[in-house]
Design an enzyme around this catalytic site. Sequence first.
Site, PDB file in Angstrom:
ATOM      1  N   GLU A  92       0.609  -1.054  -0.010  1.00 56.14           N
ATOM      2  CA  GLU A  92       0.087   0.041   0.012  1.00 56.14           C
ATOM      3  C   GLU A  92       0.909   1.267  -0.117  1.00 56.14           C
ATOM      4  O   GLU A  92       0.467   2.305  -0.744  1.00 56.14           O
ATOM      5  CB  GLU A  92      -0.914  -0.188   1.299  1.00 56.14           C
TER       6      GLU A  92
ATOM      7  N   TYR B 207      -5.327   7.060   4.276  1.00 55.21           N
ATOM      8  CA  TYR B 207      -5.265   6.018   3.219  1.00 55.21           C
ATOM      9  C   TYR B 207      -4.580   4.917   3.833  1.00 55.21           C
ATOM     10  O   TYR B 207      -5.134   3.605   3.674  1.00 55.21           O
ATOM     11  CB  TYR B 207      -4.490   6.551   2.052  1.00 55.21           C
TER      12      TYR B 207
ATOM     13  N   ASP C 250      -8.607   6.755  -2.393  1.00 50.51           N
ATOM     14  CA  ASP C 250      -7.721   7.261  -2.988  1.00 50.51           C
ATOM     15  C   ASP C 250      -8.173   7.823  -4.441  1.00 50.51           C
ATOM     16  O   ASP C 250      -9.364   8.071  -4.420  1.00 50.51           O
ATOM     17  CB  ASP C 250      -6.793   6.014  -3.252  1.00 50.51           C
TER      18      ASP C 250
END
Length: 363
Positions: free
Chosen positions: A40, A123, A141
């Site tokens: 990520e 996020y 996102d």
Amino acid sequence: MLKKKDITSIQRRLLRWFGDHQRSLPWRQTADPYRIWVSEVMLQQTQVKTVLSYYEKFLNRFPDLKSLARADLQHVLKTWEGLGYYARARNLHRAAGIVLEAHAGNIPAVWEDLKQLPGVGDYIAAAVLSIAFDQPYAVVDGNVKRVLARLLRIDAPVNYQPFYPIFRDAADELLNTRRPGAHNQALMELGAVICKPRRPDCLQCPLQNHCLAFQEAEVGKYPQRKKSRPIPEFHIAVGVVLRDGRLLITQRSPNGLLGGLWEFPGGKARLKELPQTTCIREIKEETTLTVSIDFHLTQVKHAYTHFKIKMDVFCCSYVKGQIKLKGPVDYRWIRIGDLDTYPIPKANHKFIPLLKQRLGSAA
Ligand code: SF4
């Protein structure tokens, strides 16, 4: 405001489509929070196809949190070299150290604890908690914002931070709290492969029946974007300083753009300044060395997110002086072959092959 039955239908369609069509990606084959976290962080500002090779290389070198935490930062940056946004690597490395010390090596599964770690914003926290720990946090996102803007005809610009809460609230409302990890990945995947920025593939879209932009034939109007300022271009001059067969490289300060990386000294041209003058002046200012220009090696161009550079590269000879650094935090006189062992910005890599060719056995 969506009706409950629409939300349920969107969630079901999304998961069914994801189950049938998701791309096979290495970070989807693991439940290891460390590997999910690394993926990520890499994916945050980089496309999947670029991340794939870096992900594998990074995990081969740092297969678990402990190995990353104990690694030398220079090795981490070297492994990250070319992926850009080096603050991500520095933060990941620092965060791994904190997790090892403060959480016995276990990545915290609590929002507040995770958010304390360097580089972990909303996020990353939502992605790690939902995908690795199945906790009900919605990710937001660029892909998610685009899908939501079209699906719900949200007029707020997707690239303007003050409107972020509008998209976050919409994502929260839509979240499938029973399968948050799969739901988040499905929404991001839909944005990446179907609801693409240009020419979305609406006829293949599982959400077509619910999509307000599609129904109103207004897909082209969404997402809305705030007009951004034109990207400035800076003229840079750098010097490859040669002394007794060795080249001078300097290390950037650990914080800020390209922090911790090694480069050839140089800097930004003043108004109407000749590139060779910039080169000599900048080297003097950064190192106090006096150098002379031997020849102009090349000019390279490189684009960063918020600006572009045009960089003139000169080969120079050391004339006099002792190094005293102002700006850079360290320096080395190295053989040209040793360049490959240092983490170096992409813009410098653009001329290193030519430099090796031209200097040959001189360095
Ligand atoms: Fe995007 Fe088209 Fe699907 Fe709407 S129907 S979500 S615009 S791909």
